[in-house]
Design a protein around this motif. Structure first.
Motif, PDB file in Angstrom:
ATOM      1  N   ARG A   1      11.952  -6.863  -1.865  1.00 49.33           N
ATOM      2  CA  ARG A   1      12.000  -7.283  -3.279  1.00 49.33           C
ATOM      3  C   ARG A   1      11.064  -6.443  -4.145  1.00 49.33           C
ATOM      4  NH1 ARG A   1      10.138 -12.084  -4.713  1.00 49.33           N
ATOM      5  NH2 ARG A   1       8.649 -12.265  -2.986  1.00 49.33           N
ATOM      6  N   PHE A   2       9.946  -6.023  -3.600  1.00 44.40           N
ATOM      7  CA  PHE A   2       8.945  -5.248  -4.351  1.00 44.40           C
ATOM      8  C   PHE A   2       8.970  -3.801  -3.879  1.00 44.40           C
ATOM      9  CE2 PHE A   2       5.671  -8.832  -5.416  1.00 44.40           C
ATOM     10  CZ  PHE A   2       6.701  -9.608  -5.913  1.00 44.40           C
ATOM     11  N   THR A   3       8.668  -2.898  -4.807  1.00 39.65           N
ATOM     12  CA  THR A   3       8.558  -1.478  -4.481  1.00 39.65           C
ATOM     13  C   THR A   3       7.298  -0.914  -5.118  1.00 39.65           C
ATOM     14  OG1 THR A   3      10.970  -1.242  -4.427  1.00 39.65           O
ATOM     15  CG2 THR A   3       9.657   0.780  -4.583  1.00 39.65           C
ATOM     16  N   ILE A   4       6.451  -0.343  -4.282  1.00 44.80           N
ATOM     17  CA  ILE A   4       5.236   0.318  -4.774  1.00 44.80           C
ATOM     18  C   ILE A   4       5.535   1.801  -4.939  1.00 44.80           C
ATOM     19  CG2 ILE A   4       4.295   0.692  -2.452  1.00 44.80           C
ATOM     20  CD1 ILE A   4       1.502   0.202  -3.633  1.00 44.80           C
ATOM     21  N   SER A   5       5.008   2.387  -5.989  1.00 44.39           N
ATOM     22  CA  SER A   5       5.212   3.812  -6.224  1.00 44.39           C
ATOM     23  C   SER A   5       4.025   4.363  -7.003  1.00 44.39           C
ATOM     24  CB  SER A   5       6.517   4.061  -6.991  1.00 44.39           C
ATOM     25  OG  SER A   5       6.474   3.465  -8.271  1.00 44.39           O
ATOM     26  N   ARG A   6       4.004   5.650  -7.210  1.00 41.11           N
ATOM     27  CA  ARG A   6       2.907   6.268  -7.965  1.00 41.11           C
ATOM     28  C   ARG A   6       3.401   7.557  -8.594  1.00 41.11           C
ATOM     29  NH1 ARG A   6      -1.691   6.851  -3.844  1.00 41.11           N
ATOM     30  NH2 ARG A   6      -2.765   7.951  -5.534  1.00 41.11           N
ATOM     31  N   ASP A   7       2.756   7.908  -9.697  1.00 38.58           N
ATOM     32  CA  ASP A   7       2.984   9.186 -10.361  1.00 38.58           C
ATOM     33  C   ASP A   7       1.618   9.841 -10.483  1.00 38.58           C
ATOM     34  OD1 ASP A   7       3.433  11.309 -12.053  1.00 38.58           O
ATOM     35  OD2 ASP A   7       4.855  10.239 -13.298  1.00 38.58           O
ATOM     36  N   ASN A   8       1.320  10.733  -9.579  1.00 41.40           N
ATOM     37  CA  ASN A   8      -0.010  11.342  -9.566  1.00 41.40           C
ATOM     38  C   ASN A   8      -0.256  12.220 -10.792  1.00 41.40           C
ATOM     39  OD1 ASN A   8      -0.722  10.040  -7.216  1.00 41.40           O
ATOM     40  ND2 ASN A   8      -0.174  11.768  -5.893  1.00 41.40           N
ATOM     41  N   ALA A   9       0.801  12.744 -11.361  1.00 43.59           N
ATOM     42  CA  ALA A   9       0.639  13.551 -12.578  1.00 43.59           C
ATOM     43  C   ALA A   9       0.177  12.690 -13.755  1.00 43.59           C
ATOM     44  CB  ALA A   9       1.943  14.246 -12.911  1.00 43.59           C
ATOM     45  N   LYS A  10       0.501  11.406 -13.705  1.00 44.24           N
ATOM     46  CA  LYS A  10       0.110  10.486 -14.777  1.00 44.24           C
ATOM     47  C   LYS A  10      -1.067   9.599 -14.372  1.00 44.24           C
ATOM     48  CE  LYS A  10       4.713  10.183 -16.863  1.00 44.24           C
ATOM     49  NZ  LYS A  10       5.826   9.283 -17.266  1.00 44.24           N
ATOM     50  N   ASN A  11      -1.585   9.802 -13.153  1.00 43.15           N
ATOM     51  CA  ASN A  11      -2.702   8.981 -12.659  1.00 43.15           C
ATOM     52  C   ASN A  11      -2.367   7.494 -12.737  1.00 43.15           C
ATOM     53  OD1 ASN A  11      -4.265  11.252 -12.158  1.00 43.15           O
ATOM     54  ND2 ASN A  11      -5.216  11.187 -14.173  1.00 43.15           N
ATOM     55  N   THR A  12      -1.163   7.155 -12.365  1.00 43.43           N
ATOM     56  CA  THR A  12      -0.699   5.777 -12.510  1.00 43.43           C
ATOM     57  C   THR A  12       0.071   5.331 -11.267  1.00 43.43           C
ATOM     58  OG1 THR A  12      -0.544   6.044 -14.906  1.00 43.43           O
ATOM     59  CG2 THR A  12       0.639   4.190 -13.938  1.00 43.43           C
ATOM     60  N   GLY A  13      -0.221   4.103 -10.851  1.00 40.98           N
ATOM     61  CA  GLY A  13       0.527   3.466  -9.782  1.00 40.98           C
ATOM     62  C   GLY A  13       1.373   2.345 -10.353  1.00 40.98           C
TER      63      GLY A  13
ATOM     64  N   GLY B   1       2.331   9.457  -1.860  1.00 41.20           N
ATOM     65  CA  GLY B   1       3.484   8.597  -2.123  1.00 41.20           C
ATOM     66  C   GLY B   1       4.586   8.685  -1.096  1.00 41.20           C
ATOM     67  N   GLY B   2       4.321   9.321   0.028  1.00 41.78           N
ATOM     68  CA  GLY B   2       5.366   9.509   1.014  1.00 41.78           C
ATOM     69  C   GLY B   2       5.621   8.329   1.918  1.00 41.78           C
ATOM     70  N   SER B   3       4.713   7.376   1.925  1.00 37.89           N
ATOM     71  CA  SER B   3       4.858   6.231   2.817  1.00 37.89           C
ATOM     72  C   SER B   3       4.288   4.983   2.160  1.00 37.89           C
ATOM     73  CB  SER B   3       4.130   6.505   4.127  1.00 37.89           C
ATOM     74  OG  SER B   3       4.260   5.419   5.007  1.00 37.89           O
ATOM     75  N   ALA B   4       4.921   3.849   2.423  1.00 39.55           N
ATOM     76  CA  ALA B   4       4.469   2.588   1.850  1.00 39.55           C
ATOM     77  C   ALA B   4       4.650   1.469   2.864  1.00 39.55           C
ATOM     78  CB  ALA B   4       5.238   2.270   0.573  1.00 39.55           C
ATOM     79  N   ASN B   5       3.822   0.458   2.729  1.00 35.35           N
ATOM     80  CA  ASN B   5       3.927  -0.735   3.561  1.00 35.35           C
ATOM     81  C   ASN B   5       3.861  -1.959   2.669  1.00 35.35           C
ATOM     82  OD1 ASN B   5       3.879   0.197   6.464  1.00 35.35           O
ATOM     83  ND2 ASN B   5       2.112   1.261   5.657  1.00 35.35           N
ATOM     84  N   TYR B   6       4.516  -3.031   3.153  1.00 30.31           N
ATOM     85  CA  TYR B   6       4.617  -4.241   2.346  1.00 30.31           C
ATOM     86  C   TYR B   6       4.316  -5.483   3.182  1.00 30.31           C
ATOM     87  CZ  TYR B   6       7.191  -1.140  -0.766  1.00 30.31           C
ATOM     88  OH  TYR B   6       7.550  -0.101  -1.597  1.00 30.31           O
ATOM     89  N   ALA B   7       3.791  -6.481   2.503  1.00 32.39           N
ATOM     90  CA  ALA B   7       3.671  -7.795   3.120  1.00 32.39           C
ATOM     91  C   ALA B   7       5.070  -8.346   3.348  1.00 32.39           C
ATOM     92  CB  ALA B   7       2.873  -8.726   2.211  1.00 32.39           C
ATOM     93  N   ASP B   8       5.211  -9.134   4.405  1.00 27.40           N
ATOM     94  CA  ASP B   8       6.532  -9.691   4.711  1.00 27.40           C
ATOM     95  C   ASP B   8       7.084 -10.515   3.554  1.00 27.40           C
ATOM     96  OD1 ASP B   8       5.869 -10.318   8.255  1.00 27.40           O
ATOM     97  OD2 ASP B   8       6.544  -8.512   7.202  1.00 27.40           O
TER      98      ASP B   8
ATOM     99  N   THR C   1       0.846  -1.194   0.000  1.00 29.43           N
ATOM    100  CA  THR C   1       0.000   0.000   0.000  1.00 29.43           C
ATOM    101  C   THR C   1       0.878   1.239   0.000  1.00 29.43           C
ATOM    102  OG1 THR C   1      -1.796  -1.088   1.188  1.00 29.43           O
ATOM    103  CG2 THR C   1      -1.720   1.313   1.317  1.00 29.43           C
ATOM    104  N   ILE C   2       0.428   2.254  -0.716  1.00 30.89           N
ATOM    105  CA  ILE C   2       1.142   3.535  -0.734  1.00 30.89           C
ATOM    106  C   ILE C   2       0.159   4.651  -0.432  1.00 30.89           C
ATOM    107  CG2 ILE C   2       0.853   3.831  -3.244  1.00 30.89           C
ATOM    108  CD1 ILE C   2       3.718   5.058  -3.230  1.00 30.89           C
ATOM    109  N   THR C   3       0.602   5.646   0.322  1.00 30.15           N
ATOM    110  CA  THR C   3      -0.260   6.772   0.658  1.00 30.15           C
ATOM    111  C   THR C   3      -0.549   7.628  -0.566  1.00 30.15           C
ATOM    112  OG1 THR C   3       1.710   7.989   1.315  1.00 30.15           O
ATOM    113  CG2 THR C   3       0.474   6.858   3.055  1.00 30.15           C
ATOM    114  N   ASN C   4      -1.505   8.523  -0.444  1.00 29.75           N
ATOM    115  CA  ASN C   4      -1.970   9.271  -1.615  1.00 29.75           C
ATOM    116  C   ASN C   4      -0.879  10.143  -2.230  1.00 29.75           C
ATOM    117  OD1 ASN C   4      -2.244  10.796   0.778  1.00 29.75           O
ATOM    118  ND2 ASN C   4      -3.514  12.276  -0.280  1.00 29.75           N
TER     119      ASN C   4
END
Length: 115
Positions: free
Chosen positions: A66-78, A54-61, A49-52
């Protein structure tokens, strides 16, 4: 509200993939976004999960480190960058968000890790 995932496919053990989730129909930057996955015969499980903003993220153990969640709000894409893929990462991956007390899911994208 529409969520459309892409980027899945067949990848070798230890390889990488980047999934995308294109959002439309609402102001993307106002919503927390998550990724889930569902392997054959198993229940859907939360991945990250990533905050709106993009400043904070949490991951399943199981994917931490290994995985990184991110978002580009200017592109409306996660995004979900997946590295060091394992056979147990094989699943259909869904993006998810909750907006105005309703749950929204994409159609999913298949990720298959082969040995």
């Amino acid at each position: 509200v529409q969520l459309v995932e892409s980027g899945g496919g067949l990848v070798q053990l230890g390889g990488s993939l980047r999934l995308s989730c294109a959002a439309s129909g609402f102001t993307f930057s106002t919503s927390v976004m998550s990724w889930y996955r569902q392997a054959p015969g198993k229940e859907r499980e939360w991945v990250a999960t990533i905050t709106n903003a993009g400043g904070s993220a949490n991951y399943a153990d199981s994917v931490k480190g290994r995985f990184t969640i991110s978002r580009d709000n200017a592109k409306n894409t996660g995004y979900l960058q997946m590295n060091s893929l394992k056979s147990e990462d094989t699943a259909v991956y869904f993006c998810y968000l909750r907006l105005f007390a309703r749950d929204y899911w994409g159609q999913g994208t298949q990720v298959t890790v082969s040995s």
